[in-house]
Write a protein that holds these residues in place. Structure first.
Motif, PDB file in Angstrom:
ATOM      1  N   ARG A  43      -1.216   5.308   5.971  1.00  0.00           N
ATOM      2  CA  ARG A  43      -2.367   4.079   6.140  1.00  0.00           C
ATOM      3  C   ARG A  43      -1.892   2.795   6.055  1.00  0.00           C
ATOM      4  O   ARG A  43      -2.184   1.928   7.045  1.00  0.00           O
ATOM      5  CB  ARG A  43      -3.362   4.252   4.915  1.00  0.00           C
ATOM      6  CG  ARG A  43      -4.007   5.463   4.940  1.00  0.00           C
ATOM      7  CD  ARG A  43      -5.158   5.506   3.721  1.00  0.00           C
ATOM      8  NE  ARG A  43      -5.767   6.854   3.614  1.00  0.00           N
ATOM      9  CZ  ARG A  43      -6.684   7.315   4.248  1.00  0.00           C
ATOM     10  NH1 ARG A  43      -7.504   6.363   5.306  1.00  0.00           N
ATOM     11  NH2 ARG A  43      -7.461   8.372   4.311  1.00  0.00           N
ATOM     12  N   VAL A  46      -0.816   2.011   9.694  1.00  0.00           N
ATOM     13  CA  VAL A  46      -1.865   1.513  10.638  1.00  0.00           C
ATOM     14  C   VAL A  46      -2.426   0.239  10.563  1.00  0.00           C
ATOM     15  O   VAL A  46      -2.744  -0.211  11.567  1.00  0.00           O
ATOM     16  CB  VAL A  46      -3.067   2.431  10.026  1.00  0.00           C
ATOM     17  CG1 VAL A  46      -4.306   2.262  11.157  1.00  0.00           C
ATOM     18  CG2 VAL A  46      -2.623   3.968  10.458  1.00  0.00           C
ATOM     19  N   PHE A  47      -2.365  -0.343   9.418  1.00  0.00           N
ATOM     20  CA  PHE A  47      -2.785  -1.778   9.295  1.00  0.00           C
ATOM     21  C   PHE A  47      -1.549  -2.780   9.454  1.00  0.00           C
ATOM     22  O   PHE A  47      -1.856  -4.141   9.423  1.00  0.00           O
ATOM     23  CB  PHE A  47      -3.727  -1.902   7.793  1.00  0.00           C
ATOM     24  CG  PHE A  47      -4.713  -1.548   7.713  1.00  0.00           C
ATOM     25  CD1 PHE A  47      -5.877  -2.273   8.032  1.00  0.00           C
ATOM     26  CD2 PHE A  47      -4.910  -0.002   7.426  1.00  0.00           C
ATOM     27  CE1 PHE A  47      -7.208  -1.891   7.803  1.00  0.00           C
ATOM     28  CE2 PHE A  47      -6.064   0.557   7.323  1.00  0.00           C
ATOM     29  CZ  PHE A  47      -7.512  -0.202   7.441  1.00  0.00           C
ATOM     30  N   LEU A  50      -1.638  -6.648  10.892  1.00  0.00           N
ATOM     31  CA  LEU A  50      -2.973  -7.316  11.131  1.00  0.00           C
ATOM     32  C   LEU A  50      -3.055  -8.457  10.138  1.00  0.00           C
ATOM     33  O   LEU A  50      -2.604  -8.498   9.085  1.00  0.00           O
ATOM     34  CB  LEU A  50      -4.244  -6.182  10.701  1.00  0.00           C
ATOM     35  CG  LEU A  50      -3.853  -4.872  11.930  1.00  0.00           C
ATOM     36  CD1 LEU A  50      -4.946  -4.032  11.693  1.00  0.00           C
ATOM     37  CD2 LEU A  50      -3.939  -5.572  13.123  1.00  0.00           C
ATOM     38  N   ASP A  56     -12.891  -2.391   8.485  1.00  0.00           N
ATOM     39  CA  ASP A  56     -12.838  -1.240   8.376  1.00  0.00           C
ATOM     40  C   ASP A  56     -13.947  -0.406   8.715  1.00  0.00           C
ATOM     41  O   ASP A  56     -14.947  -0.207   7.769  1.00  0.00           O
ATOM     42  CB  ASP A  56     -12.552  -1.066   6.782  1.00  0.00           C
ATOM     43  CG  ASP A  56     -11.666   0.421   6.503  1.00  0.00           C
ATOM     44  OD1 ASP A  56     -11.785   1.184   7.287  1.00  0.00           O
ATOM     45  OD2 ASP A  56     -11.150   0.600   5.185  1.00  0.00           O
ATOM     46  N   ASN A  64      -8.694   3.547   2.807  1.00  0.00           N
ATOM     47  CA  ASN A  64      -7.812   2.404   3.354  1.00  0.00           C
ATOM     48  C   ASN A  64      -7.767   1.295   2.416  1.00  0.00           C
ATOM     49  O   ASN A  64      -6.687   0.393   2.871  1.00  0.00           O
ATOM     50  CB  ASN A  64      -8.624   1.907   4.781  1.00  0.00           C
ATOM     51  CG  ASN A  64      -8.205   3.171   5.757  1.00  0.00           C
ATOM     52  OD1 ASN A  64      -7.312   3.857   5.899  1.00  0.00           O
ATOM     53  ND2 ASN A  64      -9.161   2.994   6.690  1.00  0.00           N
ATOM     54  N   VAL A 119     -10.206  -1.387  12.355  1.00  0.00           N
ATOM     55  CA  VAL A 119      -9.417  -0.154  12.452  1.00  0.00           C
ATOM     56  C   VAL A 119     -10.496   0.822  12.172  1.00  0.00           C
ATOM     57  O   VAL A 119     -11.333   0.619  11.143  1.00  0.00           O
ATOM     58  CB  VAL A 119      -8.662  -0.287  11.235  1.00  0.00           C
ATOM     59  CG1 VAL A 119      -8.037   1.233  10.886  1.00  0.00           C
ATOM     60  CG2 VAL A 119      -7.546  -1.127  11.408  1.00  0.00           C
ATOM     61  N   THR A 121     -10.076   4.729  11.185  1.00  0.00           N
ATOM     62  CA  THR A 121      -9.180   5.967  10.773  1.00  0.00           C
ATOM     63  C   THR A 121     -10.115   7.230  10.584  1.00  0.00           C
ATOM     64  O   THR A 121     -11.120   7.429   9.657  1.00  0.00           O
ATOM     65  CB  THR A 121      -8.658   5.947   9.543  1.00  0.00           C
ATOM     66  OG1 THR A 121      -9.200   5.334   8.485  1.00  0.00           O
ATOM     67  CG2 THR A 121      -7.627   4.462   9.948  1.00  0.00           C
ATOM     68  N   ARG A 150      -7.736  -0.711  16.412  1.00  0.00           N
ATOM     69  CA  ARG A 150      -7.057   0.489  16.193  1.00  0.00           C
ATOM     70  C   ARG A 150      -7.804   1.757  15.893  1.00  0.00           C
ATOM     71  O   ARG A 150      -8.628   1.678  14.695  1.00  0.00           O
ATOM     72  CB  ARG A 150      -5.825   0.190  15.013  1.00  0.00           C
ATOM     73  CG  ARG A 150      -5.098  -0.868  15.716  1.00  0.00           C
ATOM     74  CD  ARG A 150      -3.848  -1.297  14.509  1.00  0.00           C
ATOM     75  NE  ARG A 150      -3.051  -2.355  14.952  1.00  0.00           N
ATOM     76  CZ  ARG A 150      -2.154  -2.610  14.394  1.00  0.00           C
ATOM     77  NH1 ARG A 150      -1.840  -2.369  13.162  1.00  0.00           N
ATOM     78  NH2 ARG A 150      -1.405  -3.825  14.646  1.00  0.00           N
ATOM     79  N   MET A 209      -2.637   7.396  17.214  1.00  0.00           N
ATOM     80  CA  MET A 209      -3.206   6.019  16.990  1.00  0.00           C
ATOM     81  C   MET A 209      -3.304   5.296  18.248  1.00  0.00           C
ATOM     82  O   MET A 209      -2.245   5.364  19.201  1.00  0.00           O
ATOM     83  CB  MET A 209      -2.154   5.098  16.168  1.00  0.00           C
ATOM     84  CG  MET A 209      -2.882   3.812  15.977  1.00  0.00           C
ATOM     85  SD  MET A 209      -2.244   2.652  14.407  1.00  0.00           S
ATOM     86  CE  MET A 209      -0.644   2.240  15.280  1.00  0.00           C
ATOM     87  N   ARG A 211      -4.034   1.713  20.083  1.00  0.00           N
ATOM     88  CA  ARG A 211      -4.286   0.299  19.924  1.00  0.00           C
ATOM     89  C   ARG A 211      -4.831  -0.224  21.436  1.00  0.00           C
ATOM     90  O   ARG A 211      -4.684   0.123  22.555  1.00  0.00           O
ATOM     91  CB  ARG A 211      -3.315  -0.521  19.833  1.00  0.00           C
ATOM     92  CG  ARG A 211      -2.303  -0.099  18.499  1.00  0.00           C
ATOM     93  CD  ARG A 211      -1.066  -0.705  18.283  1.00  0.00           C
ATOM     94  NE  ARG A 211      -1.117  -2.160  18.607  1.00  0.00           N
ATOM     95  CZ  ARG A 211      -0.164  -2.892  19.177  1.00  0.00           C
ATOM     96  NH1 ARG A 211       0.831  -2.273  19.896  1.00  0.00           N
ATOM     97  NH2 ARG A 211      -0.406  -4.216  19.375  1.00  0.00           N
TER      98      ARG A 211
END
Length: 218
Positions: A43, A46-47, A50, A56, A64, A119, A121, A150, A209, A211
């Motif tokens: 997690r 992934v962030f 940023l 989110d 997250n 994001v 997820t 993302r 993932m 982007r």
């Protein structure tokens, strides 16, 4: 310390919304094997990088939240009121200020160009094919022109043994979480006005993932 804004009943992803309303109270328990074995370690990455105002999208119970970079202005949305209630409790426990809204991804309750980053997820795997383009278009609408989106989701492995195991698990994944290993998201990037910055597998060949950024007008 979350802020929750009422929202009208979402119109899309009815099956997924009903599923998560039903399992919200036990979602974290049901998802624990995936969270502990796979998701938790990924997690923060992934962030990573940023900043600014972050959405989110499909935040669920707020898993997250622990990965948010310091100093961001965080918002979260979900179509399920019951999941958002769990997210609110998690934010308060963590001492985080997160603006939470009940909002379907195909009809987001924010103005145009609101977020520096978005994001999602394990969300688009729960969105039906006929709703993918609308959800992506909404993410593009609320993303700033120079912002980033993302998306992280499962993919079927090309390895025969892993793929066979995933197919065996598909009924459980779909029945319990209204999700699939074969989301159709990538088919709709162009129609939604998005272009790929980068796509990569972040766990073996089963978790990808992507982007994206809003495509600039010619």
């Amino acid at each position: 310390m979350s802020q929750t804004t009422p929202q009208t009943t979402p119109i899309a992803s009815l099956n997924a919304r009903r599923t998560y309303e039903r399992i919200a109270s036990v979602y974290d328990l049901l998802d624990a094997p995936y969270e502990i074995g796979l998701k938790r370690a990924l997690r923060r990455g992934v962030f990573e990088g940023l900043s600014g105002a972050i959405l989110d999208a499909g935040c669920g119970t707020g898993c997250n939240f622990v990965a948010y970079p310091a100093g961001v202005s965080a918002s979260g949305c979900d179509a399920s009121a019951a999941m958002l209630e769990r997210a609110r409790a998690r934010a308060e426990k963590l001492g985080l200020l997160v603006e939470l809204r009940r909002s379907d991804l195909t009809r987001l309750d924010w103005r145009d160009n609101r977020f520096d980053a978005i994001v999602a997820t394990f969300v688009f795997a729960c969105i039906e094919d006929h709703e993918q383009a609308a959800a992506l278009s909404e993410l593009r609408r609320v993303c700033k022109p120079d912002g980033e989106i993302r998306i992280v989701d499962y993919r079927l492995s090309p390895r025969p043994l892993v793929r066979a195991r995933q197919k065996l698990m598909s009924a459980w994944l779909n029945g319990t979480f209204a999700a699939t290993y074969t989301p159709t998201t990538e088919k709709y990037f162009d129609a939604a006005g998005l272009e790929v910055i980068e796509e990569k597998f972040i766990r073996s060949d089963v978790l990808k993932m992507i982007r994206l950024r809003p495509r600039k007008a010619n």
